[in-house]
Design a protein around this motif. Structure first.
Motif, short mmCIF file in Angstrom:
data_model
loop_
_atom_site.label_atom_id
_atom_site.label_comp_id
_atom_site.label_asym_id
_atom_site.label_seq_id
_atom_site.Cartn_x
_atom_site.Cartn_y
_atom_site.Cartn_z
N THR A 1 4.35 -4.77 2.54
CA THR A 1 4.80 -3.10 2.99
C THR A 1 4.14 -2.00 2.92
OG1 THR A 1 7.28 -4.45 1.28
CG2 THR A 1 6.99 -1.89 1.95
N LEU A 2 4.29 -1.46 3.67
CA LEU A 2 3.31 0.24 3.40
C LEU A 2 4.79 0.99 3.26
CD1 LEU A 2 1.09 1.42 4.28
CD2 LEU A 2 1.30 1.50 6.41
N ILE A 3 4.31 2.14 2.09
CA ILE A 3 5.33 3.20 1.69
C ILE A 3 4.16 4.42 1.81
CG2 ILE A 3 6.34 3.75 -0.47
CD1 ILE A 3 6.31 1.03 -1.48
N TRP A 4 5.50 4.92 2.50
CA TRP A 4 4.36 7.36 2.92
C TRP A 4 5.29 7.20 1.94
CZ3 TRP A 4 6.04 9.38 8.44
CH2 TRP A 4 5.06 10.76 8.18
N ILE A 5 4.96 8.04 1.71
CA ILE A 5 5.05 9.27 0.45
C ILE A 5 5.26 10.82 1.21
CG2 ILE A 5 5.60 10.77 -1.76
CD1 ILE A 5 4.55 8.44 -3.04
N ASP A 6 6.13 10.59 1.42
CA ASP A 6 5.65 12.50 2.68
C ASP A 6 6.64 13.90 2.46
OD1 ASP A 6 5.73 13.87 4.96
OD2 ASP A 6 7.78 13.60 6.27
N LEU A 7 6.39 14.21 0.72
CA LEU A 7 6.88 15.31 0.37
C LEU A 7 6.85 16.34 1.07
CD1 LEU A 7 6.48 14.87 -3.25
CD2 LEU A 7 8.34 13.37 -1.90
N ALA B 1 3.81 -5.50 9.27
CA ALA B 1 4.32 -5.07 7.88
C ALA B 1 5.54 -4.19 7.51
CB ALA B 1 3.43 -4.29 7.09
N ARG B 2 6.39 -3.95 7.02
CA ARG B 2 7.55 -3.80 6.30
C ARG B 2 6.91 -1.94 6.32
NH1 ARG B 2 12.16 -4.08 1.48
NH2 ARG B 2 13.11 -1.74 2.27
N CYS B 3 7.29 -1.12 6.80
CA CYS B 3 7.49 0.65 6.86
C CYS B 3 8.84 1.19 5.78
CB CYS B 3 6.99 1.22 7.58
SG CYS B 3 5.38 0.42 8.65
N ILE B 4 8.47 1.99 4.99
CA ILE B 4 9.42 2.80 3.52
C ILE B 4 8.93 3.92 4.23
CG2 ILE B 4 10.66 2.56 2.09
CD1 ILE B 4 10.49 0.10 2.09
N GLN C 1 0.67 -1.16 0.04
CA GLN C 1 0.17 -0.05 -0.07
C GLN C 1 0.83 0.96 -0.27
OE1 GLN C 1 -2.52 0.78 3.62
NE2 GLN C 1 -3.78 2.16 2.29
N ILE C 2 1.03 2.68 -0.39
CA ILE C 2 1.56 3.24 -0.87
C ILE C 2 0.24 4.53 -0.57
CG2 ILE C 2 2.21 4.77 -2.11
CD1 ILE C 2 2.99 3.02 -4.90
N ILE C 3 0.81 5.06 0.50
CA ILE C 3 -0.26 5.98 1.12
C ILE C 3 0.25 7.23 0.90
CG2 ILE C 3 -1.36 4.31 3.04
CD1 ILE C 3 0.51 5.87 5.16
#
Length: 199
Positions: free
Chosen positions: A90-96, A167-170, A10-12
């Motif tokens: 995997t959980l991916i967080w795009i934190d711009l 989940a793995r967190c990125i 998942q991409i948040i």
């Protein structure tokens, strides 16, 4: 072929962070089903199932993630917290940064309005309403500027709580980090393919 990110991702992130773009790239590289939550949510005339028929939205999410190979683009935390996140690899967080999201929003909304691009097959975006911050949640500019801080604090707390996610967190804080993740993933898969081919 093993994926270092697994096969349920998942991409948040906030609006205009690039969730859908990264999800499409991962779906292509890893041969996963692409699930765009906005596409499941929005009906014609910008009617959102999350507000008008939440159980129907939940059923759509369940159906779209029924398999074992998918990448979900979107947050909708009230729904994905129990429907998606317990199954994630995997959980991916795009934190711009907020300024970056603002520039992206202005450029993207202007381009969509000028081209009259159809979004999820049913809706078109108008540019000027996105700047009307007095309209609250109807304005993307309002959303980015008021939700950036609270969303960051909430997601930081989620990432810091080992009991909340298995989940793995990125966390990706820049475009360069997004590009590096994709490059590393492609290189890793290419090396595996070369090793297999060498056998």
């Amino acid at each position: 072929m093993a994926s270092p990110l697994g096969y349920r991702i998942q991409i948040i992130g906030l609006s205009c962070s690039g969730k859908s773009t990264l999800a499409r790239q991962l779906a292509d590289v890893l041969q996963l089903e692409l699930v765009e939550l906005d596409a499941l949510n929005w009906l014609p005339d910008w009617v959102g199932l999350n507000a008008t028929d939440p159980e129907r939205f939940r059923e759509r999410i369940r159906a779209a993630t029924a398999g074992d190979r998918w990448v979900v683009a979107g947050s909708y935390n009230a729904f994905t917290r129990d429907l998606v996140q317990p199954r994630l690899d995997t959980l991916i967080w795009i934190d711009l940064p907020r300024w970056k999201l603002t520039l992206r929003m202005l450029r993207r909304s202007w381009q969509r309005a000028r081209s009259r691009e159809l979004l999820w097959g049913t809706n078109r975006e108008k540019f000027w309403p996105q700047l009307m911050i007095w309209r609250g949640e109807d304005s993307l500019l309002w959303w980015i500027w008021t939700r950036h801080g609270p969303t960051r604090r909430r997601t930081e707390a989620l990432f810091a709580d080992p009991a909340a996610l298995t989940a793995r967190c990125i966390r990706l804080g820049s475009v360069a980090e997004i590009d590096a993740l994709l490059a590393e993933l492609r290189d890793g898969l290419r090396r595996v393919e070369d090793d297999v081919g060498g056998d």
